[in-house]
Design an enzyme around this catalytic site. Structure first.
Site, PDB file in Angstrom:
ATOM      1  N   GLY A 181       0.780  -1.222   0.000  1.00  0.00           N
ATOM      2  CA  GLY A 181       0.000   0.000   0.000  1.00  0.00           C
ATOM      3  C   GLY A 181       0.816   1.278   0.000  1.00  0.00           C
ATOM      4  O   GLY A 181       0.452   2.259  -0.660  1.00  0.00           O
ATOM      5  N   THR A 185      -5.715 -10.610  13.187  1.00  0.00           N
ATOM      6  CA  THR A 185      -6.748  -9.595  13.040  1.00  0.00           C
ATOM      7  C   THR A 185      -6.361  -8.594  11.959  1.00  0.00           C
ATOM      8  O   THR A 185      -5.248  -8.063  11.948  1.00  0.00           O
ATOM      9  CB  THR A 185      -6.975  -8.847  14.368  1.00  0.00           C
ATOM     10  OG1 THR A 185      -7.328  -9.803  15.370  1.00  0.00           O
ATOM     11  CG2 THR A 185      -8.066  -7.810  14.238  1.00  0.00           C
ATOM     12  N   CYS A 224      15.427  -0.138   1.518  1.00  0.00           N
ATOM     13  CA  CYS A 224      15.662  -1.156   2.541  1.00  0.00           C
ATOM     14  C   CYS A 224      17.137  -1.299   2.879  1.00  0.00           C
ATOM     15  O   CYS A 224      17.490  -1.891   3.890  1.00  0.00           O
ATOM     16  CB  CYS A 224      15.115  -2.500   2.063  1.00  0.00           C
ATOM     17  SG  CYS A 224      13.349  -2.458   1.695  1.00  0.00           S
TER      18      CYS A 224
END
Length: 402
Positions: A206, A243, A332
């Site tokens: 995202g 969740t 990264c």
């Protein structure tokens, strides 16, 4: 104390600013709509509805079926899930195929499997333009032995676009599952994973398209056997337990919706014009600079420049002081002293890899930022070339000559 320089953000392949519309869509899920989507009461159903609406938007961005989208915590989890699923689905196969220019999320996991897991990996090379050797790719497939082949859709450092559909067809024709890291490609290229797609799995993230960090997705072709990496609660239709990050998923869904609209207008053309103008301005005043990778077949927003004789680490320090944000390659690896593995895989020297910097743009950048950024880059390169901007010490606080 001097006032801080205004920020010129040119590192959108590392992460993107959250779109104001995305932020607005997320806000209710920080407050009144806080329910756990697995619950059976009204506020839980509200959260569940939001997750499913976002799933539909993400599926729409890549031309997929809604039930083929599995939400994850990030692109790396998505990539690792695809690898683990393939291995679990075909436990007798011990051969993997990928390219030498993958993102570290794929590269390092394949290396680990090669060094510790008893797998053999074929690392298919790329040429100096960043293109995969497709003859070697085809030759690497071993029917009945190769468990997974993975190819990045658009390189995170150079933006070079790979022939992913053709690569997937070759894998499929040999009975090999194919995965693509489309983290940089989604929202910048048209992707259509229809019912006849030769791909088995595809990874998304995202925060590369103006959603928040901490949410990704894995597309799993409905015709492919799948084994989850995370088990326990049975969320995501038993494909990823834990969740759901409702807030992030809502943001991802809205960002996907906006990105899909962007693909339909001329935003990508504007990005390409912005990138080309930046490169032209830099190279006009610093003609020694060269573009890494194929100039034509790359993402509209990505520029990777080689500055001969200029240490990229020193250049980044000066640019940071001037408020210009960019990267030596993959975000990264920021802080690492090793030269870019991708640039070296293209057959270039370690020296070139150490002297290359990535700039990446988004629809929130302006022409004025391009002009400022180019001018600051050239000024910083000149300082380093004459020694005026070179750090006097490689350890401790960095002190600059005036």
């Amino acid at each position: 104390m001097s006032e801080a320089s205004p920020i010129t953000y040119l590192d959108n392949n590392a992460t993107t600013p959250i779109d104001p519309e995305v932020r607005e869509a997320m806000l209710p899920y920080l407050g009144e709509h806080f329910g756990n989507p697995s619950g059976g009461y009204a506020i839980a159903r509200k959260a569940r509805a939001a997750v499913e609406a976002a799933r539909e938007s993400v599926a729409g961005l890549i031309g997929a079926q809604v039930d083929e989208i599995v939400f994850t915590s990030c692109g790396t989890e998505s990539i690792h899930t695809s690898i683990a699923s393939a291995i679990a689905s075909f436990p007798d196969r011990r051969h993997l195929v990928t390219t030498a220019a993958e993102h570290s999320a794929t590269y390092e996991q394949f290396k680990r499997l090669e060094e510790r897991g008893g797998f053999e990996v074929t690392w298919v090379g790329v040429d100096e333009q960043g293109h995969v050797d497709m003859d070697a790719w085809s030759a690497a497939m071993r029917a009945g032995e190769t468990v997974l082949a993975s190819m990045i859709w658009a390189n995170n450092e150079t933006g070079v676009i790979a022939p992913v559909v053709r690569a997937a067809e070759i894998a499929r024709d040999n009975g090999v599952l194919f995965h693509s890291d489309a983290v940089q490609a989604a929202g910048k290229l048209s992707i259509n994973l229809g019912s006849e797609s030769p791909l088995a799995m595809l990874s998304l993230s995202g925060h590369k398209l103006h959603a928040p960090k901490g949410v990704g997705a894995l597309w799993v072709n409905r015709h492919v056997r799948f084994s989850p990496l995370l088990v326990g609660g049975g969320q995501e239709n038993d494909r990823r337990s834990g969740t759901e990050n409702v807030l992030g998923i809502v943001g991802f869904g809205k960002a996907a919706e906006l990105a899909r609209a962007t693909l339909a207008d001329d935003v990508l053309d504007q990005l390409a014009e912005m990138r080309d103008a930046f490169e032209a301005q830099v190279m006009l005043k610093w003609p020694q600079a060269e573009i890494n990778g194929d100039v034509d077949r790359r993402l509209a927003n990505t520029s990777n420049l080689f500055f001969p004789g200029i240490d990229a680490e020193g250049l980044l320090i000066l640019l940071d002081r001037a408020g210009v944000c960019c990267s030596p390659g993959s975000a990264c690896s920021t802080g690492a002293v090793e030269p870019s593995r991708v640039i070296k895989a293209m057959g270039h020297s370690a020296s070139r890899a150490r002297s290359s910097v990535r700039f990446s743009f988004s629809r929130f950048n302006t022409v004025a930022e391009v002009e400022v950024g180019a001018a600051v880059v050239v000024e910083a390169a000149r300082k380093l070339d004459t020694g005026l901007g070179a750090p006097t010490s490689r350890g401790g606080p960095v002190i600059f000559n005036s």
